[in-house]
Design a protein around this motif. Structure first.
Motif, PDB file in Angstrom:
ATOM      1  N   ILE B 182      -8.097   0.676  -5.853  1.00 44.53           N
ATOM      2  CA  ILE B 182      -7.488   0.038  -7.013  1.00 44.53           C
ATOM      3  C   ILE B 182      -6.569  -1.084  -6.568  1.00 44.53           C
ATOM      4  CG2 ILE B 182      -5.886   0.436  -8.949  1.00 44.53           C
ATOM      5  CD1 ILE B 182      -7.072   3.409  -8.846  1.00 44.53           C
ATOM      6  N   PHE B 183      -6.705  -2.241  -7.193  1.00 40.81           N
ATOM      7  CA  PHE B 183      -5.740  -3.317  -7.004  1.00 40.81           C
ATOM      8  C   PHE B 183      -4.914  -3.459  -8.282  1.00 40.81           C
ATOM      9  CE2 PHE B 183      -8.805  -5.121  -3.812  1.00 40.81           C
ATOM     10  CZ  PHE B 183      -7.929  -5.248  -2.747  1.00 40.81           C
ATOM     11  N   VAL B 184      -3.614  -3.438  -8.139  1.00 40.05           N
ATOM     12  CA  VAL B 184      -2.715  -3.736  -9.248  1.00 40.05           C
ATOM     13  C   VAL B 184      -1.941  -4.986  -8.855  1.00 40.05           C
ATOM     14  CG1 VAL B 184      -0.806  -2.940 -10.677  1.00 40.05           C
ATOM     15  CG2 VAL B 184      -2.477  -1.293  -9.800  1.00 40.05           C
ATOM     16  N   ASP B 185      -2.250  -6.094  -9.488  1.00 35.81           N
ATOM     17  CA  ASP B 185      -1.607  -7.361  -9.131  1.00 35.81           C
ATOM     18  C   ASP B 185      -1.673  -7.603  -7.618  1.00 35.81           C
ATOM     19  OD1 ASP B 185      -0.951  -7.477 -11.844  1.00 35.81           O
ATOM     20  OD2 ASP B 185       0.981  -6.496 -11.502  1.00 35.81           O
ATOM     21  N   GLY B 186      -2.822  -7.303  -7.050  1.00 31.49           N
ATOM     22  CA  GLY B 186      -3.031  -7.544  -5.625  1.00 31.49           C
ATOM     23  C   GLY B 186      -2.596  -6.404  -4.723  1.00 31.49           C
ATOM     24  N   GLU B 187      -1.840  -5.448  -5.250  1.00 35.56           N
ATOM     25  CA  GLU B 187      -1.373  -4.323  -4.429  1.00 35.56           C
ATOM     26  C   GLU B 187      -2.492  -3.292  -4.302  1.00 35.56           C
ATOM     27  OE1 GLU B 187       1.563  -4.275  -2.958  1.00 35.56           O
ATOM     28  OE2 GLU B 187       1.558  -2.227  -2.171  1.00 35.56           O
ATOM     29  N   PRO B 188      -2.855  -2.906  -3.058  1.00 33.79           N
ATOM     30  CA  PRO B 188      -3.997  -2.009  -2.865  1.00 33.79           C
ATOM     31  C   PRO B 188      -3.618  -0.532  -2.872  1.00 33.79           C
ATOM     32  CG  PRO B 188      -3.257  -2.824  -0.738  1.00 33.79           C
ATOM     33  CD  PRO B 188      -2.302  -3.388  -1.785  1.00 33.79           C
ATOM     34  N   PHE B 189      -4.435   0.271  -3.520  1.00 38.42           N
ATOM     35  CA  PHE B 189      -4.261   1.730  -3.528  1.00 38.42           C
ATOM     36  C   PHE B 189      -5.616   2.364  -3.269  1.00 38.42           C
ATOM     37  CE2 PHE B 189      -0.958  -0.008  -6.233  1.00 38.42           C
ATOM     38  CZ  PHE B 189       0.183   0.707  -5.871  1.00 38.42           C
TER      39      PHE B 189
END
Lengths: 207, 207
Positions: B182-189
């Protein structure tokens, strides 16, 4: 060794590699978690190397892409939990002396061995502790009241080395391939982000 | 494609392999999670194969030890969440036709494409849907109102194939090596057990 645990429910087994960043976060929480459910923790340091030979994997920090992600994720977890986290200068270290020191101390004093294990992984991820250096491990042990000379002798003892190796082999034989790894009454849980599930398992029994 | 999303915060990117058990569990929750924070979800099926070439890993179901653990863990998760879970007969499947069908439909109708993606992974892990069989994918699409003939043509279209491949390559170029991702505003999870952290990230901003 298990004679100390014949009263009450079985301890939680906490298997981990001293160079595992996720094990560090789990090590900070596992004892309080166990205590909330009337359990104790059996600390079980081992080296993931044997498992990697079977799975074909390498450690996170030696794997392209995963290494970058893990470094970012560890810092993010540290900020979220409000705890220190600093990768040591030469990471990852195998840490055989630290593992052997643990099993040496455990023969006569499991409680202090558990304290030693926790201080070793905290030292590794906070204070650049060199888990490959018997002198550094012995110095850490002396701060817990352990005799420096006996510790150095223990780390070099062939019987202790064999015990440490056998523990690692038994882990792999039981399907352990990652760190941290938790057994609750034989039920396996892999990863620090499974602590919430471990807690539900302890609270509600098998589901 | 992004023109539909110029209003409001950026959508969450949900990258996943149709044969990923953990992606199945995340697929059941990702849209409600996003909605709670005023977000939409951009579904991004891809095949992990390209990432595995870089990391040296293989899929869970092709890796000794990990395969056994994952099968046990998926069943345990399904019982915990109270949802169905049944590995298809030939698992894992690569699922290129399903991936191509998604990107074919997305060109003209991203919303129906998202519904298709969700039904494909649910079908795979509940009803033995063969993601390698264009006919089965087209039949599933027709239940969502999509034209069977156009879908079959889309899956065979060289431009669609290239688009699907490029999406997978762009994922790897951005560091994606696992599923779900998952990317949230470019942040990877990475991982279905990171949904709680994704939710905290969305609720509290970067920490």
């Amino acid at each position: 060794l298990n004679a100390t645990h014949t009263q009450g429910p079985a301890p939680i087994e906490f298997w981990f590699d001293f160079a595992s960043g996720y094990a560090y976060f789990a090590a900070l929480e596992i004892e309080a978690l166990a205590e909330r459910h009337g359990r104790t923790v059996t600390w079980r340091p081992f080296t993931l190397g044997a498992a990697f030979k079977i799975t074909g994997a390498q450690g996170l920090s030696r794997t392209p892409l995963k290494s970058d992600y893990a470094r970012r994720d560890w810092q993010r977890l540290a900020r979220l939990k409000g705890v220190a986290f600093k990768l040591p200068e030469r990471h990852p270290r195998v840490g055989l002396p630290a593992i052997r020191a643990f099993y040496h101390v455990e023969r006569s004093d499991p409680r202090t061995a558990a304290a030693l294990a926790k201080q070793v992984i905290l030292g590794y991820f906070r204070d650049n502790l060199d888990t490959d250096d018997p002198d550094e491990i012995a110095r850490l042990g002396s701060r817990l009241g352990l005799d420096r000379g006996l510790m150095l002798a223990g780390m070099a003892d062939s019987e202790v080395k064999a015990t440490a190796r056998q523990h690692g082999e038994s882990a792999v034989a039981r399907g352990v391939f990652g760190s941290p790894w938790i057994f609750v009454d034989g039920e396996p849980f892999w990863g620090s982000d499974r602590l919430a599930m471990v807690e539900r398992w302890l609270a509600g029994g098998a589901w």
